[in-house]
Design an enzyme around this catalytic site. Structure first.
Site, PDB file in Angstrom:
ATOM      1  N   SER A 190     122.339  90.219 -17.211  1.00  0.00           N
ATOM      2  CA  SER A 190     122.603  91.855 -17.147  1.00  0.00           C
ATOM      3  C   SER A 190     123.191  92.235 -18.453  1.00  0.00           C
ATOM      4  O   SER A 190     123.613  91.500 -19.269  1.00  0.00           O
ATOM      5  CB  SER A 190     123.684  92.000 -15.816  1.00  0.00           C
ATOM      6  OG  SER A 190     124.271  93.352 -16.095  1.00  0.00           O
TER       7      SER A 190
ATOM      8  N   TYR B 250     130.860  92.211 -10.732  1.00  0.00           N
ATOM      9  CA  TYR B 250     129.753  92.272 -11.217  1.00  0.00           C
ATOM     10  C   TYR B 250     129.749  91.696 -12.821  1.00  0.00           C
ATOM     11  O   TYR B 250     128.671  90.485 -13.138  1.00  0.00           O
ATOM     12  CB  TYR B 250     128.870  93.590 -11.074  1.00  0.00           C
ATOM     13  CG  TYR B 250     127.516  93.308 -11.504  1.00  0.00           C
ATOM     14  CD1 TYR B 250     126.632  92.898 -10.593  1.00  0.00           C
ATOM     15  CD2 TYR B 250     126.894  93.677 -12.671  1.00  0.00           C
ATOM     16  CE1 TYR B 250     125.282  92.765 -10.758  1.00  0.00           C
ATOM     17  CE2 TYR B 250     125.704  93.739 -12.810  1.00  0.00           C
ATOM     18  CZ  TYR B 250     124.701  93.374 -12.013  1.00  0.00           C
ATOM     19  OH  TYR B 250     123.234  93.267 -12.240  1.00  0.00           O
TER      20      TYR B 250
HETATM   21  P1  NAP Z   1     117.782  94.508  -5.510  1.00  0.00           P
HETATM   22  O1  NAP Z   1     116.638  95.382  -5.459  1.00  0.00           O
HETATM   23  O2  NAP Z   1     118.981  94.735  -4.742  1.00  0.00           O
HETATM   24  O3  NAP Z   1     117.187  92.939  -4.785  1.00  0.00           O
HETATM   25  C1  NAP Z   1     118.167  91.870  -4.676  1.00  0.00           C
HETATM   26  C2  NAP Z   1     117.290  90.905  -3.978  1.00  0.00           C
HETATM   27  O4  NAP Z   1     118.489  89.721  -3.731  1.00  0.00           O
HETATM   28  C3  NAP Z   1     116.911  91.051  -2.368  1.00  0.00           C
HETATM   29  O5  NAP Z   1     115.736  90.433  -2.189  1.00  0.00           O
HETATM   30  C4  NAP Z   1     118.247  90.410  -1.496  1.00  0.00           C
HETATM   31  O6  NAP Z   1     117.665  90.175  -0.395  1.00  0.00           O
HETATM   32  C5  NAP Z   1     118.306  89.213  -2.359  1.00  0.00           C
HETATM   33  N1  NAP Z   1     119.899  88.718  -1.981  1.00  0.00           N
HETATM   34  C6  NAP Z   1     121.005  89.405  -2.026  1.00  0.00           C
HETATM   35  N2  NAP Z   1     121.792  88.511  -1.608  1.00  0.00           N
HETATM   36  C7  NAP Z   1     121.352  87.291  -1.101  1.00  0.00           C
HETATM   37  C8  NAP Z   1     121.707  86.357  -0.498  1.00  0.00           C
HETATM   38  N3  NAP Z   1     123.134  85.859  -0.368  1.00  0.00           N
HETATM   39  N4  NAP Z   1     120.717  85.166  -0.647  1.00  0.00           N
HETATM   40  C9  NAP Z   1     119.517  85.314  -0.552  1.00  0.00           C
HETATM   41  N5  NAP Z   1     118.931  86.535  -1.371  1.00  0.00           N
HETATM   42  C10 NAP Z   1     119.928  87.518  -1.462  1.00  0.00           C
HETATM   43  O7  NAP Z   1     118.227  94.013  -6.907  1.00  0.00           O
HETATM   44  P2  NAP Z   1     117.254  93.854  -8.396  1.00  0.00           P
HETATM   45  O8  NAP Z   1     117.672  95.248  -8.839  1.00  0.00           O
HETATM   46  O9  NAP Z   1     115.677  93.703  -8.060  1.00  0.00           O
HETATM   47  O10 NAP Z   1     117.995  92.902  -9.171  1.00  0.00           O
HETATM   48  C11 NAP Z   1     117.687  91.535  -9.052  1.00  0.00           C
HETATM   49  C12 NAP Z   1     118.646  90.928 -10.028  1.00  0.00           C
HETATM   50  O11 NAP Z   1     118.658  91.403 -11.233  1.00  0.00           O
HETATM   51  C13 NAP Z   1     119.932  90.682  -9.714  1.00  0.00           C
HETATM   52  O12 NAP Z   1     120.611  89.518 -10.079  1.00  0.00           O
HETATM   53  C14 NAP Z   1     120.715  92.029 -10.374  1.00  0.00           C
HETATM   54  O13 NAP Z   1     122.131  91.654 -10.482  1.00  0.00           O
HETATM   55  C15 NAP Z   1     119.904  91.746 -11.718  1.00  0.00           C
HETATM   56  N6  NAP Z   1     119.842  92.825 -12.631  1.00  0.00           N
HETATM   57  C16 NAP Z   1     119.412  94.307 -12.162  1.00  0.00           C
HETATM   58  C17 NAP Z   1     119.396  95.313 -12.836  1.00  0.00           C
HETATM   59  C18 NAP Z   1     118.937  96.621 -12.398  1.00  0.00           C
HETATM   60  O14 NAP Z   1     118.986  97.679 -13.100  1.00  0.00           O
HETATM   61  N7  NAP Z   1     118.516  96.630 -11.273  1.00  0.00           N
HETATM   62  C19 NAP Z   1     119.565  94.934 -13.994  1.00  0.00           C
HETATM   63  C20 NAP Z   1     120.041  93.860 -14.584  1.00  0.00           C
HETATM   64  C21 NAP Z   1     120.048  92.986 -13.722  1.00  0.00           C
HETATM   65  P3  NAP Z   1     117.889  90.713   1.056  1.00  0.00           P
HETATM   66  O15 NAP Z   1     117.201  92.175   0.833  1.00  0.00           O
HETATM   67  O16 NAP Z   1     117.449  90.204   1.982  1.00  0.00           O
HETATM   68  O17 NAP Z   1     119.269  90.896   1.163  1.00  0.00           O
HETATM   69  C1  GCO Z   2     125.701  99.344 -12.839  1.00  0.00           C
HETATM   70  C2  GCO Z   2     124.237  98.717 -12.735  1.00  0.00           C
HETATM   71  C3  GCO Z   2     124.249  97.609 -13.654  1.00  0.00           C
HETATM   72  C4  GCO Z   2     122.820  97.344 -13.584  1.00  0.00           C
HETATM   73  C5  GCO Z   2     122.263  96.213 -14.587  1.00  0.00           C
HETATM   74  C6  GCO Z   2     122.333  96.514 -16.065  1.00  0.00           C
HETATM   75  O1  GCO Z   2     126.267  99.684 -11.835  1.00  0.00           O
HETATM   76  O2  GCO Z   2     126.256  99.448 -14.186  1.00  0.00           O
HETATM   77  O3  GCO Z   2     123.951  98.558 -11.425  1.00  0.00           O
HETATM   78  O4  GCO Z   2     125.207  96.700 -13.561  1.00  0.00           O
HETATM   79  O5  GCO Z   2     122.330  96.910 -12.304  1.00  0.00           O
HETATM   80  O6  GCO Z   2     123.022  94.759 -14.397  1.00  0.00           O
HETATM   81  O7  GCO Z   2     121.779  95.456 -16.806  1.00  0.00           O
END
Ligand code: NAP
Ligand code: GCO
Length: 267
Positions: A147, A160
């Site tokens: 992240s 986080y």
């Molecule tokens: P999301 O839309 O909230 O999807 C998260 C996924 O993780 C869902 O499929 C959820 O399944 C699954 N999950 C959560 N807890 C779990 C557990 N205990 N066991 C198995 N599966 C679990 O998230 P996203 O935005 O696509 O993010 C995916 C990854 O990228 C995360 O690690 C997030 O921190 C990281 N990330 C996101 C962003 C962003 O801006 N969106 C940026 C940087 C990093 P269920 O629906 O079944 O709970």
């Molecule tokens: C927040 C966001 C972030 C992003 C992401 C950034 O509240 O600042 O959810 O943490 O999801 O991980 O890279």
């Protein structure tokens, strides 16, 4: 000698955690297009079943498993099933993650632990379960979804940021400990990506204006937009493929330039 086939994943078995939608779904879809067999897991059985249908609609025969990645027994059972039903895992993406946006002094220790459990302990548990198979096979790729918060802090995301900072170092440690077995462990650090996780930060305000955080992020991103899950597909395929066999312990930030930019000067 360069060969574009080095970017292909033909016949490889990939497990992407948390991939019935969002970033995990986009990454798994790209792996399938590059030739890999796809396995994925989520917590929620209905979303998991819908995920299988959504992959099918794209012509992808994905194997969906319901598994809580924080539970070591469930993870071991899932990995054994995948080995029986699909094959030994060549590529693991630790993508499942949660966030709780609560000011630190208001946050309970229980909530803090829950975020650390899913975002840091689970990648340890799942990696630990797949590494022995990778050692036997003589190769393996682990990609940890880190992240901006692996590098930066901000209000309300202490758990986080602690987890994602830890995940960056777990990445470097897996590289250090298992690099000699031809296992490459790298991270992807997405910028701000439009998914359900960040939907509350983009909500239209009662007066019809954009959420202040939405405006802040587009101003802070040189690309002047939110990322999409598809922006992560090429980088993920690269890190899963033979094209990156000497890239190890690296965090590839895919952030439209956020980390390079000091921010707009006040007008
Ligand atoms: P999301 O839309 O909230 O999807 C998260 C996924 O993780 C869902 O499929 C959820 O399944 C699954 N999950 C959560 N807890 C779990 C557990 N205990 N066991 C198995 N599966 C679990 O998230 P996203 O935005 O696509 O993010 C995916 C990854 O990228 C995360 O690690 C997030 O921190 C990281 N990330 C996101 C962003 C962003 O801006 N969106 C940026 C940087 C990093 P269920 O629906 O079944 O709970
Ligand atoms: C927040 C966001 C972030 C992003 C992401 C950034 O509240 O600042 O959810 O943490 O999801 O991980 O890279």
């Amino acid at each position: 000698m360069f060969d574009s086939k080095d970017f292909r994943l033909d016949g490889k078995v990939a497990l992407v955690t948390g991939a019935s939608y969002g970033i995990g779904f986009a990454i798994a879809t790209a792996f399938a297009k590059a030739g890999a067999k796809i396995c994925f897991c989520d917590l929620n059985p209905e979303k998991n079943a819908k995920g299988v249908e959504d992959y099918k609609a794209l012509g992808i025969d994905a194997h969906g498993y319901v598994c809580n990645v924080t539970d070591e027994a469930q993870v071991k059972e899932m990995i054994s099933k995948i080995e029986e039903e699909v094959g030994t895992i060549d590529i693991l993406v630790n993508n499942a993650g949660i966030i709780k946006r609560i000011p630190m002094t208001d946050m309970s220790a229980e909530d803090f632990r829950m975020v650390i459990d899913v975002d840091l302990n689970a990648p340890f548990i799942v990696s630990k379960a797949v590494i022995p198979g990778m050692i036997k096979k003589g190769h393996g790729k682990i990609i940890n979804i880190c992240s901006m918060m692996s590098e930066l802090g901000r209000e309300t995301v202490s758990a986080y940021a602690a987890a994602k900072g830890g995940l960056k170092m777990l990445t470097k440690n897996i590289c250090s400990e298992y690099g000699s077995y031809n296992i490459q462990c790298n991270g992807i650090g997405p910028g701000y990506i439009a998914t359900p996780q960040t939907a509350p930060l983009r909500e239209i305000q009662p007066d019809g204006s954009r959420h202040p955080f939405d405006q802040f992020i587009t101003a802070k991103t040189p690309a002047e937009r939110w990322g999409t899950p598809e922006d992560l597909q090429g980088p993920a395929v690269f890190l899963a493929s033979d094209a990156s066999n000497f890239v190890n312990g690296h965090i590839l930030y895919v952030d439209g330039g956020i980390l390079a930019y000091i921010g707009k000067q006040p007008q």
